[in-house]
Design an enzyme around this catalytic site. Structure first.
Site, PDB file in Angstrom:
ATOM      1  N   CYS A  78       0.877  -1.127  -0.122  1.00 25.73           N
ATOM      2  CA  CYS A  78       0.063  -0.109  -0.238  1.00 25.73           C
ATOM      3  C   CYS A  78       0.897   1.218   0.105  1.00 25.73           C
ATOM      4  O   CYS A  78       1.498   1.669  -1.237  1.00 25.73           O
ATOM      5  CB  CYS A  78      -1.042  -0.244   1.341  1.00 25.73           C
ATOM      6  SG  CYS A  78      -2.430   0.858   1.064  1.00 25.73           S
ATOM      7  N   HIS A 170      -3.226  -5.391   1.718  1.00 24.94           N
ATOM      8  CA  HIS A 170      -2.543  -5.644   3.076  1.00 24.94           C
ATOM      9  C   HIS A 170      -2.656  -7.041   3.749  1.00 24.94           C
ATOM     10  O   HIS A 170      -3.706  -7.552   4.356  1.00 24.94           O
ATOM     11  CB  HIS A 170      -3.456  -4.754   4.231  1.00 24.94           C
ATOM     12  CG  HIS A 170      -3.211  -3.475   4.110  1.00 24.94           C
ATOM     13  ND1 HIS A 170      -1.965  -2.668   4.701  1.00 24.94           N
ATOM     14  CD2 HIS A 170      -3.978  -2.282   3.259  1.00 24.94           C
ATOM     15  CE1 HIS A 170      -2.315  -1.424   4.255  1.00 24.94           C
ATOM     16  NE2 HIS A 170      -3.199  -1.214   3.463  1.00 24.94           N
ATOM     17  N   GLU A 172      -1.084  -8.468   5.885  1.00 24.14           N
ATOM     18  CA  GLU A 172      -0.933  -8.638   7.220  1.00 24.14           C
ATOM     19  C   GLU A 172      -2.165  -8.623   8.043  1.00 24.14           C
ATOM     20  O   GLU A 172      -2.228  -8.819   9.183  1.00 24.14           O
ATOM     21  CB  GLU A 172       0.240  -7.689   7.612  1.00 24.14           C
ATOM     22  CG  GLU A 172      -0.282  -6.287   7.944  1.00 24.14           C
ATOM     23  CD  GLU A 172      -0.372  -5.412   6.292  1.00 24.14           C
ATOM     24  OE1 GLU A 172      -0.231  -6.309   5.172  1.00 24.14           O
ATOM     25  OE2 GLU A 172      -0.911  -4.266   6.335  1.00 24.14           O
TER      26      GLU A 172
HETATM   27  N1  GLN Z   1      -3.502   6.210   0.649  1.00 23.15           N
HETATM   28  C1  GLN Z   1      -2.477   6.130   1.306  1.00 23.15           C
HETATM   29  C2  GLN Z   1      -1.216   6.840   1.000  1.00 23.15           C
HETATM   30  O1  GLN Z   1      -1.284   7.567  -0.182  1.00 23.15           O
HETATM   31  C3  GLN Z   1      -1.952   4.296   1.426  1.00 23.15           C
HETATM   32  C4  GLN Z   1      -3.215   3.811   2.335  1.00 23.15           C
HETATM   33  C5  GLN Z   1      -2.567   2.583   2.690  1.00 23.15           C
HETATM   34  O2  GLN Z   1      -1.273   2.395   3.013  1.00 23.15           O
HETATM   35  N2  GLN Z   1      -3.456   1.859   3.642  1.00 23.15           N
HETATM   36  O3  GLN Z   1      -0.172   6.820   1.411  1.00 23.15           O
END
Ligand code: GLN
Length: 191
Positions: A78, A170, A172
């Site tokens: 992410c 995710h 995790e």
């Molecule tokens: N939208 C977040 C970002 O741009 C990422 C979201 C996340 O890591 N769950 O950093």
């Protein structure tokens, strides 16, 4: 064979637990010297602009770039995926810029803050993985040598380029440890 989890901001604690459940020797890393002592590194989800600012402030960004030059596997989930990308669409925020992918932040729309889906992932046997998305980015383009490992609604949500792995979701946050096992395998092969 220590796997570090970058612990500046975000859900690093969940990553450490999940990696340990999968049998890895996982530890929180915050300082440049800690980063450089690892055989592999996980960059967690969180807020990519915040993690980026802290990487610069504490000199950790340069240490991660050096770890990458030494060939260590690095997995970004992410926000961590955003930080690994060379290109971030419509953003000039700081990044590690290690992987030949372009990404878009908040790619699934701001209305849909979070959702889950079952997605098959190349290299992960035994059926689809349950993918949890939280304001998730997606990969808009794979550039030189990077390849898609999973897609959802025609959007690339996992990719790999040699030592680098990214997931928009995710692993995790579920009980399934197959993606952790996949990354641990990369670290073992890197040794
Ligand atoms: N939208 C977040 C970002 O741009 C990422 C979201 C996340 O890591 N769950 O950093």
């Amino acid at each position: 064979m220590k796997i570090g989890v970058l612990s500046l901001q975000g859900d690093f604690a969940e990553h450490i637990v999940a990696l340990r459940e999968a049998g890895a020797d996982a530890a929180a890393v915050k300082k440049p010297e800690d980063v450089l002592s690892c055989a592999g590194l996980v960059i967690p989800g969180g807020e990519s602009t915040t993690i980026g600012k802290l990487c610069v402030r504490f000199g950790v960004g340069e240490a991660i770039q050096e770890l990458a030059r030494r060939g260590a596997p690095i997995w970004g989930t992410c926000a961590g995926m955003i930080l690994l990308a060379k290109e971030i669409e419509e953003s000039d925020q700081w990044r590690l810029g290690l992987m030949d992918i372009a990404v878009r932040r908040n790619a699934f729309g701001r209305q849909v803050d979070s959702f889950e889906a079952d997605v098959p992932m190349a290299g992960v046997e035994g059926g689809p993985v349950r993918a949890v998305f939280i304001r998730a980015p997606h990969v808009t383009r794979v550039l030189d040598g990077a390849e898609a490992l999973a897609t959802l609604h025609d959007k690339i949500i996992a990719a790999r380029q040699g030592q680098f792995l990214v997931t928009a979701f995710h692993p995790e946050l579920t009980d399934d440890r197959r993606v952790q096992e996949y990354f641990i395998g990369m670290v073992r092969e890197g040794k």
